[in-house]
Design a protein around this motif. Structure first.
Motif, PDB file in Angstrom:
ATOM      1  N   GLY A 300     -27.697   8.754 105.793  1.00  0.00           N
ATOM      2  CA  GLY A 300     -26.438   9.170 105.185  1.00  0.00           C
ATOM      3  C   GLY A 300     -26.514  10.626 104.780  1.00  0.00           C
ATOM      4  N   ALA A 301     -25.384  11.188 104.410  1.00  0.00           N
ATOM      5  CA  ALA A 301     -25.337  12.604 104.034  1.00  0.00           C
ATOM      6  C   ALA A 301     -26.227  12.863 102.823  1.00  0.00           C
ATOM      7  CB  ALA A 301     -23.903  13.019 103.734  1.00  0.00           C
ATOM      8  N   VAL A 302     -27.233  13.714 103.010  1.00  0.00           N
ATOM      9  CA  VAL A 302     -28.136  14.071 101.922  1.00  0.00           C
ATOM     10  C   VAL A 302     -27.599  15.313 101.221  1.00  0.00           C
ATOM     11  CG1 VAL A 302     -30.145  13.070 103.059  1.00  0.00           C
ATOM     12  CG2 VAL A 302     -29.574  15.483 103.453  1.00  0.00           C
ATOM     13  N   GLU A 303     -28.245  15.714 100.151  1.00  0.00           N
ATOM     14  CA  GLU A 303     -27.850  16.954  99.479  1.00  0.00           C
ATOM     15  C   GLU A 303     -27.925  18.112 100.479  1.00  0.00           C
ATOM     16  OE1 GLU A 303     -30.364  17.346  96.090  1.00  0.00           O
ATOM     17  OE2 GLU A 303     -29.238  15.878  94.902  1.00  0.00           O
ATOM     18  N   TYR A 304     -26.942  18.994 100.426  1.00  0.00           N
ATOM     19  CA  TYR A 304     -26.846  20.079 101.398  1.00  0.00           C
ATOM     20  C   TYR A 304     -27.863  21.159 101.057  1.00  0.00           C
ATOM     21  CZ  TYR A 304     -24.425  22.587 105.077  1.00  0.00           C
ATOM     22  OH  TYR A 304     -24.109  23.205 106.265  1.00  0.00           O
ATOM     23  N   ILE A 305     -28.763  21.421 101.996  1.00  0.00           N
ATOM     24  CA  ILE A 305     -29.920  22.248 101.674  1.00  0.00           C
ATOM     25  C   ILE A 305     -29.636  23.743 101.857  1.00  0.00           C
ATOM     26  CG2 ILE A 305     -31.558  20.417 102.155  1.00  0.00           C
ATOM     27  CD1 ILE A 305     -32.130  21.634 104.832  1.00  0.00           C
ATOM     28  N   THR A 355     -12.537  21.903 107.276  1.00  0.00           N
ATOM     29  CA  THR A 355     -13.512  21.524 106.265  1.00  0.00           C
ATOM     30  C   THR A 355     -14.672  22.492 106.352  1.00  0.00           C
ATOM     31  OG1 THR A 355     -14.917  19.734 105.424  1.00  0.00           O
ATOM     32  CG2 THR A 355     -14.612  19.842 107.819  1.00  0.00           C
ATOM     33  N   SER A 356     -15.190  22.900 105.216  1.00  0.00           N
ATOM     34  CA  SER A 356     -16.262  23.885 105.192  1.00  0.00           C
ATOM     35  C   SER A 356     -17.308  23.441 104.182  1.00  0.00           C
ATOM     36  CB  SER A 356     -15.709  25.264 104.811  1.00  0.00           C
ATOM     37  OG  SER A 356     -16.736  26.238 104.846  1.00  0.00           O
ATOM     38  N   VAL A 357     -18.560  23.342 104.642  1.00  0.00           N
ATOM     39  CA  VAL A 357     -19.659  22.965 103.751  1.00  0.00           C
ATOM     40  C   VAL A 357     -20.718  24.053 103.812  1.00  0.00           C
ATOM     41  CG1 VAL A 357     -21.333  21.191 103.118  1.00  0.00           C
ATOM     42  CG2 VAL A 357     -19.208  20.539 104.268  1.00  0.00           C
ATOM     43  N   THR A 358     -21.050  24.612 102.659  1.00  0.00           N
ATOM     44  CA  THR A 358     -22.153  25.558 102.538  1.00  0.00           C
ATOM     45  C   THR A 358     -22.947  25.184 101.293  1.00  0.00           C
ATOM     46  OG1 THR A 358     -20.794  27.109 101.271  1.00  0.00           O
ATOM     47  CG2 THR A 358     -20.917  27.456 103.660  1.00  0.00           C
ATOM     48  N   HIS A 359     -24.180  25.637 101.234  1.00  0.00           N
ATOM     49  CA  HIS A 359     -25.004  25.338 100.066  1.00  0.00           C
ATOM     50  C   HIS A 359     -24.453  26.017  98.815  1.00  0.00           C
ATOM     51  CE1 HIS A 359     -28.424  26.142  97.294  1.00  0.00           C
ATOM     52  NE2 HIS A 359     -28.674  24.874  97.535  1.00  0.00           N
ATOM     53  N   ASP A 360     -23.978  27.230  98.971  1.00  0.00           N
ATOM     54  CA  ASP A 360     -23.498  28.025  97.849  1.00  0.00           C
ATOM     55  C   ASP A 360     -21.980  27.873  97.713  1.00  0.00           C
ATOM     56  OD1 ASP A 360     -22.314  30.777  96.828  1.00  0.00           O
ATOM     57  OD2 ASP A 360     -24.366  30.627  96.046  1.00  0.00           O
ATOM     58  N   HIS A 361     -21.526  27.463  96.554  1.00  0.00           N
ATOM     59  CA  HIS A 361     -20.103  27.226  96.334  1.00  0.00           C
ATOM     60  C   HIS A 361     -19.285  28.503  96.504  1.00  0.00           C
ATOM     61  CE1 HIS A 361     -16.367  25.726  94.751  1.00  0.00           C
ATOM     62  NE2 HIS A 361     -16.424  26.508  93.681  1.00  0.00           N
ATOM     63  N   GLU A 362     -19.787  29.625  96.023  1.00  0.00           N
ATOM     64  CA  GLU A 362     -19.047  30.879  96.158  1.00  0.00           C
ATOM     65  C   GLU A 362     -18.851  31.238  97.620  1.00  0.00           C
ATOM     66  OE1 GLU A 362     -17.512  32.512  93.787  1.00  0.00           O
ATOM     67  OE2 GLU A 362     -18.204  30.995  92.345  1.00  0.00           O
ATOM     68  N   GLN A 363     -19.835  30.912  98.457  1.00  0.00           N
ATOM     69  CA  GLN A 363     -19.699  31.182  99.883  1.00  0.00           C
ATOM     70  C   GLN A 363     -18.667  30.262 100.524  1.00  0.00           C
ATOM     71  OE1 GLN A 363     -23.705  30.897 101.405  1.00  0.00           O
ATOM     72  NE2 GLN A 363     -24.385  32.722 100.291  1.00  0.00           N
ATOM     73  N   ARG A 364     -18.562  29.038 100.016  1.00  0.00           N
ATOM     74  CA  ARG A 364     -17.525  28.131 100.526  1.00  0.00           C
ATOM     75  C   ARG A 364     -16.143  28.640 100.126  1.00  0.00           C
ATOM     76  NH1 ARG A 364     -15.938  21.942  99.718  1.00  0.00           N
ATOM     77  NH2 ARG A 364     -16.496  22.235  97.535  1.00  0.00           N
ATOM     78  N   LEU A 365     -15.990  29.099  98.907  1.00  0.00           N
ATOM     79  CA  LEU A 365     -14.729  29.705  98.501  1.00  0.00           C
ATOM     80  C   LEU A 365     -14.390  30.900  99.397  1.00  0.00           C
ATOM     81  CD1 LEU A 365     -15.074  29.727  94.592  1.00  0.00           C
ATOM     82  CD2 LEU A 365     -13.629  28.214  95.956  1.00  0.00           C
ATOM     83  N   GLU A 366     -15.382  31.746  99.648  1.00  0.00           N
ATOM     84  CA  GLU A 366     -15.142  32.921 100.478  1.00  0.00           C
ATOM     85  C   GLU A 366     -14.725  32.525 101.883  1.00  0.00           C
ATOM     86  OE1 GLU A 366     -17.192  37.195 101.145  1.00  0.00           O
ATOM     87  OE2 GLU A 366     -18.488  35.487 101.611  1.00  0.00           O
ATOM     88  N   SER A 367     -15.343  31.478 102.426  1.00  0.00           N
ATOM     89  CA  SER A 367     -15.005  31.013 103.765  1.00  0.00           C
ATOM     90  C   SER A 367     -13.522  30.666 103.855  1.00  0.00           C
ATOM     91  CB  SER A 367     -15.868  29.792 104.128  1.00  0.00           C
ATOM     92  OG  SER A 367     -15.520  29.288 105.405  1.00  0.00           O
TER      93      SER A 367
END
Length: 383
Positions: A300-305, A355-367
């Motif tokens: 299953g989906a693990v923590e995003y590394i 849908t956009s998944v990145t480890h860093d939340h600020e980078q997801r916002l920027e995306s």
């Protein structure tokens, strides 16, 4: 004019963070999405994995409360894990306070115990968009269409089957998907009766101003039911890129005008990571394969590394996720807009769901911000 863009969110939990923080991140992203001009904000339902959207309907209510205009909804409620009445009453409760903003998306995921517990099989209807001679990935006018992924390739199904068991009452059997969709529509309309002929009315729920959607990954039941009922349809290219074109084709072929829609309406999803330049985007997206591998290996989906500390996938691991890596939209705003435009053109999508998944939340916002600017959402909103 560009078609609308919407967001699909799973409230992913990053390595080193917590589900609580993931939920706060989701609310912030929804608020920013509204500012940036996105049309909808949809939440996915997943259980017993490192995403915080397991109680997606609860989260929909929280997001609706934190925003004021953007449409909010489910992508999708796994109807096999819920009764029709519980779904309609929950959405009716939210709609009572935030009327006219909800999208009630329904999906078959909760019905698929037999599929994942048996030998792999192709969809019974429709034709896969794949080179049937070589089984190789095709490029269709700039859109990558890999061979369909067979559920039988999932390495270990133990956790999946245990999860399904935990989500259903002992001995419970979900009704046929089409029957449950009919129940939901009847409860919303106030025309529901039990098999014994007893009329029941959902309070709240009956008369709720929600838009019902169906979600699908192939040309099977979901696409055909959506078309036959004249409902809007979402095709999951980001999950099943090998069969999504087939799903769109089957939906349009089955479509019949209804009181909901006079003509087909299709949303197509894509997994996206946007950064100021291609190289930065590729780095930020470099652990997406690890995440997909955790799903397909059965964990299953693990923590995003964190891509700064992750080791590369092995060759065997990459082979299990190659289709998803090849169909992720990664790059600068110009690069991603070009590829998304191709997806819209090939599918004829009326709307795109990113849908956009990145480890860093600020980078997801920027995306999401960069994509909104490049797609012209801010100018369209101002107009």
């Amino acid at each position: 004019m560009s078609v609308p863009l919407s967001i699909l969110d799973l409230a992913p939990v990053s390595a080193g963070s917590t589900p609580q923080q993931a939920l706060r991140n989701t609310v912030e992203l929804a608020q920013r999405a509204e500012e940036w001009g996105y049309h909808r904000y949809w939440l996915a339902e997943h259980h017993f994995v490192a995403v915080a959207s397991s109680s997606s309907i609860t989260l929909i209510g929280l997001v609706a409360a934190a925003t004021s205009r953007i449409r909010v909804g489910s992508a999708a409620v796994q109807v096999g894990h819920h009764t029709s009445a519980s779904i309609v009453e929950a959405f009716g409760t939210i709609d009572a306070l935030y009327p006219g903003r909800l999208d009630l998306g329904l999906g078959r995921s909760g019905h698929r115990r037999a599929q994942f517990g048996s030998e792999p099989s192709h969809p019974k209807v429709g034709r896969p968009v794949v080179d049937t001679v070589t089984g190789r990935t095709r490029i269709v006018d700039g859109v990558v269409v890999p061979p369909p992924f067979e559920p039988g390739r999932i390495v270990d199904r133990t956790k999946f089957l245990a999860s399904v068991h935990a989500l259903q009452q002992q001995g419970a059997q979900p009704p046929e998907f089409s029957d449950q969709v009919d129940e939901v529509l009847a409860l919303l309309d106030g025309t529901y009766t039990t098999p014994d002929g007893v009329a029941l009315h959902a309070v709240p729920g009956e008369g709720a101003q929600v838009q019902v959607w169906l979600f699908g990954s192939s040309g099977g039941a979901s696409a055909q039911v959506a078309g036959s009922l004249g409902l809007p349809f979402a095709a999951n290219y980001h999950v099943s890129p090998g069969t999504s074109l087939e799903a769109v084709e089957a939906y349009r072929a089955a479509f019949r005008p209804s009181r909901y829609l006079s003509e087909p309406y299709v949303v197509v999803s894509a997994d996206v990571v946007v950064a100021p330049d291609d190289a930065t985007a590729r780095h930020r997206a470099s652990t997406y394969g690890h995440w997909v591998h955790s799903i397909r290996s059965g964990a299953g989906a693990v923590e995003y590394i964190d891509p700064d500390t992750a080791t590369p996938l092995t060759a065997d691991q990459r082979r299990l996720v190659d289709d998803r890596l090849a169909t992720q939209f990664v790059g600068s705003p110009a690069t991603v807009v070009e590829r998304l435009s191709a997806l819209r053109r090939v599918t004829g999508a009326d709307e795109l769901l990113v849908t956009s998944v990145t480890h860093d939340h600020e980078q997801r916002l920027e995306s999401h911000r960069l994509l909104a600017d490049a797609w012209g959402l801010s100018s369209a909103k101002a107009a």
